[in-house]
Design a protein around this motif. Structure first.
Motif, PDB file in Angstrom:
ATOM      1  N   VAL A 176       0.848  -1.199   0.000  1.00 25.34           N
ATOM      2  CA  VAL A 176       0.000   0.000   0.000  1.00 25.34           C
ATOM      3  C   VAL A 176       0.883   1.249   0.000  1.00 25.34           C
ATOM      4  CG1 VAL A 176      -1.747   1.298   1.293  1.00 25.34           C
ATOM      5  CG2 VAL A 176      -1.891  -1.203   1.154  1.00 25.34           C
ATOM      6  N   CYS A 177       1.931   1.231   0.806  1.00 26.45           N
ATOM      7  CA  CYS A 177       2.849   2.379   0.865  1.00 26.45           C
ATOM      8  C   CYS A 177       3.471   2.644  -0.500  1.00 26.45           C
ATOM      9  CB  CYS A 177       3.956   2.127   1.885  1.00 26.45           C
ATOM     10  SG  CYS A 177       3.385   2.033   3.596  1.00 26.45           S
ATOM     11  N   SER A 178       3.858   1.584  -1.206  1.00 24.71           N
ATOM     12  CA  SER A 178       4.499   1.770  -2.514  1.00 24.71           C
ATOM     13  C   SER A 178       3.507   2.289  -3.549  1.00 24.71           C
ATOM     14  CB  SER A 178       5.168   0.479  -2.992  1.00 24.71           C
ATOM     15  OG  SER A 178       4.223  -0.530  -3.240  1.00 24.71           O
ATOM     16  N   LYS A 184       6.411  10.503  -1.820  1.00 28.87           N
ATOM     17  CA  LYS A 184       7.626  11.235  -2.195  1.00 28.87           C
ATOM     18  C   LYS A 184       8.359  10.611  -3.377  1.00 28.87           C
ATOM     19  CE  LYS A 184       8.045  12.340   2.628  1.00 28.87           C
ATOM     20  NZ  LYS A 184       8.562  11.767   3.851  1.00 28.87           N
ATOM     21  N   GLY A 185       7.776   9.587  -3.973  1.00 29.08           N
ATOM     22  CA  GLY A 185       8.415   8.941  -5.122  1.00 29.08           C
ATOM     23  C   GLY A 185       9.592   8.054  -4.754  1.00 29.08           C
ATOM     24  N   LEU A 186       9.737   7.722  -3.483  1.00 24.37           N
ATOM     25  CA  LEU A 186      10.877   6.929  -3.033  1.00 24.37           C
ATOM     26  C   LEU A 186      10.829   5.488  -3.539  1.00 24.37           C
ATOM     27  CD1 LEU A 186      11.137   8.173   0.672  1.00 24.37           C
ATOM     28  CD2 LEU A 186      12.523   8.883  -1.294  1.00 24.37           C
ATOM     29  N   TYR A 187       9.648   4.892  -3.514  1.00 28.82           N
ATOM     30  CA  TYR A 187       9.531   3.502  -3.958  1.00 28.82           C
ATOM     31  C   TYR A 187       9.840   3.384  -5.448  1.00 28.82           C
ATOM     32  CZ  TYR A 187       7.444   2.533   0.599  1.00 28.82           C
ATOM     33  OH  TYR A 187       7.231   2.400   1.951  1.00 28.82           O
ATOM     34  N   ALA A 188       9.381   4.359  -6.233  1.00 31.26           N
ATOM     35  CA  ALA A 188       9.677   4.361  -7.668  1.00 31.26           C
ATOM     36  C   ALA A 188      11.176   4.516  -7.910  1.00 31.26           C
ATOM     37  CB  ALA A 188       8.899   5.476  -8.372  1.00 31.26           C
ATOM     38  N   LYS A 189      11.811   5.406  -7.146  1.00 26.52           N
ATOM     39  CA  LYS A 189      13.262   5.605  -7.290  1.00 26.52           C
ATOM     40  C   LYS A 189      14.027   4.349  -6.906  1.00 26.52           C
ATOM     41  CE  LYS A 189      13.373  10.609  -6.658  1.00 26.52           C
ATOM     42  NZ  LYS A 189      13.765  11.709  -5.771  1.00 26.52           N
ATOM     43  N   GLN A 190      13.574   3.684  -5.846  1.00 28.63           N
ATOM     44  CA  GLN A 190      14.252   2.460  -5.417  1.00 28.63           C
ATOM     45  C   GLN A 190      14.089   1.377  -6.474  1.00 28.63           C
ATOM     46  OE1 GLN A 190      13.053  -0.744  -4.395  1.00 28.63           O
ATOM     47  NE2 GLN A 190      15.107  -1.397  -3.793  1.00 28.63           N
ATOM     48  N   ALA A 191      12.873   1.243  -7.018  1.00 33.25           N
ATOM     49  CA  ALA A 191      12.614   0.228  -8.047  1.00 33.25           C
ATOM     50  C   ALA A 191      13.438   0.485  -9.307  1.00 33.25           C
ATOM     51  CB  ALA A 191      11.125   0.194  -8.381  1.00 33.25           C
TER      52      ALA A 191
END
Length: 193
Positions: free
Chosen positions: A131-133, A138-145
Protein backbone atom coordinates in the motif's frame (compact mmCIF):
# COMPACT_ATOMS: atom_id res chain seq x y z
CA UNK A 1 -10.07 43.18 40.85
CA UNK A 2 -7.48 40.64 41.99
CA UNK A 3 -8.15 36.98 41.41
CA UNK A 4 -6.56 34.40 43.64
CA UNK A 5 -6.01 30.80 42.68
CA UNK A 6 -6.57 28.09 45.22
CA UNK A 7 -4.11 25.20 45.42
CA UNK A 8 -6.80 22.87 44.11
CA UNK A 9 -7.45 25.08 41.06
CA UNK A 10 -3.69 25.33 40.47
CA UNK A 11 -3.32 21.53 40.64
CA UNK A 12 -6.24 21.08 38.24
CA UNK A 13 -4.67 23.51 35.77
CA UNK A 14 -1.28 21.77 36.06
CA UNK A 15 -2.94 18.42 35.34
CA UNK A 16 -4.69 19.87 32.31
CA UNK A 17 -1.44 21.05 30.72
CA UNK A 18 0.36 17.72 30.93
CA UNK A 19 2.25 17.24 27.73
CA UNK A 20 3.14 13.99 26.02
CA UNK A 21 5.13 12.62 23.15
CA UNK A 22 3.26 10.50 20.62
CA UNK A 23 5.72 8.72 18.33
CA UNK A 24 4.12 7.51 15.10
CA UNK A 25 6.41 4.93 13.52
CA UNK A 26 5.83 3.13 10.24
CA UNK A 27 7.11 2.73 6.70
CA UNK A 28 7.56 5.64 4.27
CA UNK A 29 4.11 6.72 2.94
CA UNK A 30 2.30 4.85 5.73
CA UNK A 31 0.28 7.97 6.62
CA UNK A 32 2.16 9.03 9.76
CA UNK A 33 2.42 12.75 9.00
CA UNK A 34 -1.12 12.99 7.64
CA UNK A 35 -2.54 11.43 10.81
CA UNK A 36 -0.30 13.60 13.02
CA UNK A 37 -1.42 16.80 11.30
CA UNK A 38 -5.08 15.80 11.55
CA UNK A 39 -4.74 15.07 15.27
CA UNK A 40 -2.73 18.25 15.92
CA UNK A 41 -5.54 20.30 14.38
CA UNK A 42 -8.11 18.62 16.59
CA UNK A 43 -6.00 19.12 19.72
CA UNK A 44 -5.42 22.80 18.91
CA UNK A 45 -9.12 23.30 18.24
CA UNK A 46 -9.71 21.92 21.74
CA UNK A 47 -7.30 24.43 23.27
CA UNK A 48 -4.29 22.11 23.61
CA UNK A 49 -0.75 23.10 22.67
CA UNK A 50 0.35 20.65 19.97
CA UNK A 51 3.39 20.45 17.71
CA UNK A 52 4.29 18.10 14.88
CA UNK A 53 7.98 17.23 14.59
CA UNK A 54 8.06 16.07 10.97
CA UNK A 55 10.97 13.78 10.14
CA UNK A 56 11.81 15.51 6.85
CA UNK A 57 11.88 18.95 8.46
CA UNK A 58 14.04 17.66 11.34
CA UNK A 59 16.52 16.18 8.86
CA UNK A 60 16.72 19.53 7.08
CA UNK A 61 17.06 21.78 10.12
CA UNK A 62 18.35 19.70 13.03
CA UNK A 63 20.07 16.70 11.49
CA UNK A 64 21.53 18.13 8.28
CA UNK A 65 24.64 16.21 7.33
CA UNK A 66 23.45 12.90 8.74
CA UNK A 67 23.14 10.04 6.30
CA UNK A 68 21.03 6.91 6.49
CA UNK A 69 23.45 4.47 8.10
CA UNK A 70 22.18 2.68 11.19
CA UNK A 71 24.33 4.94 13.38
CA UNK A 72 23.14 8.15 11.67
CA UNK A 73 19.52 7.05 11.90
CA UNK A 74 20.01 6.36 15.62
CA UNK A 75 21.55 9.81 16.19
CA UNK A 76 18.67 11.43 14.29
CA UNK A 77 16.05 9.60 16.38
CA UNK A 78 17.81 10.55 19.63
CA UNK A 79 17.91 14.23 18.61
CA UNK A 80 14.22 14.18 17.80
CA UNK A 81 13.48 12.35 21.06
CA UNK A 82 15.38 14.98 23.03
CA UNK A 83 13.43 17.86 21.46
CA UNK A 84 10.12 15.99 21.84
CA UNK A 85 10.72 15.31 25.52
CA UNK A 86 11.74 18.92 26.13
CA UNK A 87 8.52 20.22 24.57
CA UNK A 88 6.33 17.56 26.18
CA UNK A 89 7.77 18.27 29.62
CA UNK A 90 6.61 21.85 29.11
CA UNK A 91 2.98 20.98 28.46
CA UNK A 92 3.01 20.44 24.69
CA UNK A 93 1.49 17.38 23.03
CA UNK A 94 4.24 16.46 20.58
CA UNK A 95 3.35 14.32 17.59
CA UNK A 96 6.41 12.70 16.00
CA UNK A 97 5.72 11.09 12.61
CA UNK A 98 9.19 9.61 12.10
CA UNK A 99 10.03 6.17 10.69
CA UNK A 100 12.61 5.33 13.40
CA UNK A 101 13.20 1.88 11.92
CA UNK A 102 15.13 0.36 14.82
CA UNK A 103 13.50 -0.86 18.02
CA UNK A 104 16.53 -0.02 20.18
CA UNK A 105 16.48 3.61 19.03
CA UNK A 106 12.79 3.96 19.86
CA UNK A 107 13.34 2.23 23.22
CA UNK A 108 16.12 4.71 24.09
CA UNK A 109 13.67 7.57 23.45
CA UNK A 110 11.03 5.87 25.60
CA UNK A 111 13.56 5.45 28.43
CA UNK A 112 14.55 9.14 28.23
CA UNK A 113 10.88 10.05 28.69
CA UNK A 114 10.47 7.57 31.58
CA UNK A 115 13.56 8.96 33.30
CA UNK A 116 12.15 12.49 33.04
CA UNK A 117 8.62 11.41 34.02
CA UNK A 118 7.19 12.55 30.69
CA UNK A 119 4.32 10.58 29.09
CA UNK A 120 5.31 8.72 25.92
CA UNK A 121 3.13 6.72 23.55
CA UNK A 122 4.33 4.60 20.66
CA UNK A 123 1.92 4.25 17.75
CA UNK A 124 2.58 1.86 14.90
CA UNK A 125 1.02 3.04 11.65
CA UNK A 126 0.96 -0.49 10.26
CA UNK A 127 0.39 0.10 6.57
CA UNK A 128 1.62 -2.79 4.38
CA UNK A 129 4.58 -2.03 2.11
CA UNK A 130 2.42 -2.78 -0.95
CA UNK A 131 0.00 0.00 0.00
CA UNK A 132 2.85 2.38 0.87
CA UNK A 133 4.50 1.77 -2.51
CA UNK A 134 1.20 2.54 -4.28
CA UNK A 135 0.81 5.78 -2.32
CA UNK A 136 4.51 6.63 -2.83
CA UNK A 137 3.99 10.20 -1.61
CA UNK A 138 7.63 11.24 -2.20
CA UNK A 139 8.41 8.94 -5.12
CA UNK A 140 10.88 6.93 -3.03
CA UNK A 141 9.53 3.50 -3.96
CA UNK A 142 9.68 4.36 -7.67
CA UNK A 143 13.26 5.61 -7.29
CA UNK A 144 14.25 2.46 -5.42
CA UNK A 145 12.61 0.23 -8.05
CA UNK A 146 14.48 2.13 -10.78
CA UNK A 147 17.78 1.64 -8.96
CA UNK A 148 18.19 5.38 -8.32
CA UNK A 149 18.33 4.97 -4.51
CA UNK A 150 19.04 2.18 -2.08
CA UNK A 151 18.49 1.78 1.63
CA UNK A 152 14.72 2.33 1.50
CA UNK A 153 13.24 1.33 4.85
CA UNK A 154 11.06 -1.74 4.55
CA UNK A 155 12.30 -2.60 1.06
CA UNK A 156 16.07 -3.02 1.01
CA UNK A 157 16.77 -1.69 4.51
CA UNK A 158 15.30 -3.15 7.72
CA UNK A 159 12.24 -1.94 9.57
CA UNK A 160 11.69 -3.40 13.03
CA UNK A 161 7.97 -3.07 13.69
CA UNK A 162 6.98 -2.48 17.32
CA UNK A 163 6.01 -5.71 19.05
CA UNK A 164 3.65 -4.10 21.56
CA UNK A 165 2.88 -0.48 20.68
CA UNK A 166 0.42 1.54 22.71
CA UNK A 167 -1.74 1.65 19.59
CA UNK A 168 -1.62 0.03 16.16
CA UNK A 169 -3.33 1.94 13.35
CA UNK A 170 -4.07 0.26 10.04
CA UNK A 171 -4.46 3.41 7.98
CA UNK A 172 -5.22 1.46 4.81
CA UNK A 173 -8.49 0.20 6.31
CA UNK A 174 -9.84 3.50 7.69
CA UNK A 175 -9.97 7.19 6.91
CA UNK A 176 -7.44 9.73 8.19
CA UNK A 177 -10.15 11.09 10.50
CA UNK A 178 -10.86 7.63 11.91
CA UNK A 179 -7.14 7.04 12.49
CA UNK A 180 -6.80 10.40 14.26
CA UNK A 181 -9.92 9.66 16.30
CA UNK A 182 -8.47 6.33 17.49
CA UNK A 183 -5.34 8.15 18.61
CA UNK A 184 -7.37 10.92 20.27
CA UNK A 185 -9.34 8.24 22.14
CA UNK A 186 -6.09 6.74 23.44
CA UNK A 187 -4.86 10.16 24.61
CA UNK A 188 -8.20 10.73 26.35
CA UNK A 189 -8.07 7.30 27.99
CA UNK A 190 -4.59 8.08 29.34
CA UNK A 191 -5.67 11.52 30.57
CA UNK A 192 -3.54 13.33 27.98
CA UNK A 193 -6.18 15.01 25.78
Amino acid sequence: MTTTTTAEEHDERETHVTGATVWLTGLPSAGKTTIANELAGRLRDGGRRAEVLDGDEIREFLSAGLGFSREDRHVNVQRIGFVAELLASNGVTVLVPVIAPYADSREAVRKRHQTEGTPYLEVHVATPVEVCSERDVKGLYAKQAAGEISGLTGVDDPYEAPESPDLRIESHTQTVQESAEALYALLTERGLA
